[in-house]
Write a protein that holds these residues in place. Structure first.
Motif: not given
Length: 247
Positions: A187-192, A239-241, A244-247
């Protein structure tokens, strides 16, 4: 065009500078995020000293302690440069303490490798550091590592003076300590966020691992040069997090 948080609930941004830099690297980005309706806090751990028994866990705990007890706002943990491999540990500590962590975002730093030391991940780095280390076992301030390249990073003289004023010497052995990178809940978003080409291999690794990624043109300290652009990129990753969670 600046971005706002009108379409989402306010966030608390925990901004972690590299231990080689200081809070000034994130100052302007923090101000912009706050102006847009979020809360931004810049971590300011104590400087590492040669007599310290450990450099990783105390740093991560100090960064996590930036968040006041009782905070209920969702937190996004952002780290720059040398702080990046330590972000999963910071997020894990926050989760253990009961905070609501929305995600982590690495900005131009090494991709986490559980239980690996920085010099294990990058042998040329070890050679460079060994060539810089002083007789007292400390390294000179980071900007003395790169010579005239720092002018490309920070072309504005006033900005250079401001950032350089917070640079300090760190123990060479700091780079020899393994860094835990605990797995985070799905559930934790991970971004770079990539700025320029310095950390292209880490960007590629983030893509391969299925992380959310963003990329902007600039040098290693682009958050000082163009803070609004960096703030926009951080918001896009959040926003990407959500997507991704909604998909």
């Amino acid at each position: 065009m600046s971005e706002t948080n009108d379409s989402r609930s306010a966030l608390l941004w925990l901004l972690a500078p590299s231990f080689l830099f200081g809070t000034e690297t994130w100052r302007d980005v923090a101000g912009i995020l706050t102006e847009r309706g979020d809360v931004a806090r810049i971590a300011n751990p104590a400087r590492p000293r040669l007599k310290d028994k450990s450099f990783v866990l105390p740093w991560a705990e100090a960064v996590a302690a930036t968040i006041p007890p009782g905070t209920e706002t969702r937190i996004v943990v952002v780290g720059h440069s040398a702080s990046c491999p330590r972000l999963p540990l910071v997020a894990s500590i926050l989760i253990e303490r009961g905070f609501d962590v929305a995600g982590i975002i690495l900005v131009n730093g090494r991709f986490p490798a559980d239980g690996r030391a920085p010099v294990e991940e990058d042998e040329p780095l070890a050679e460079m550091l060994d060539g810089l280390v002083r007789p007292n076992s400390y390294l000179p301030p980071w900007y003395r590592w790169w010579g005239s390249l720092v002018i490309d990073m920070l072309p504005d003289e006033a900005a250079r003076k401001r950032i350089f004023s917070q640079a300090h010497c760190v123990p060479r052995v700091l780079f020899d300590e393994p860094i835990p990178a605990p797995a985070l809940p799905a559930t934790i978003g991970q971004g770079y966020l990539t700025m320029g080409e310095m950390y292209r291999p880490s960007h590629d690794r983030a893509v391969a691992e299925g992380w959310c990624v963003a990329e902007i043109a600039g040098e290693h300290l682009h958050m000082v040069v163009a803070p609004a652009n960096v703030a926009d990129a951080l918001c896009r990753l959040v926003d990407q997090f959500a997507a991704a969670a909604a998909s």
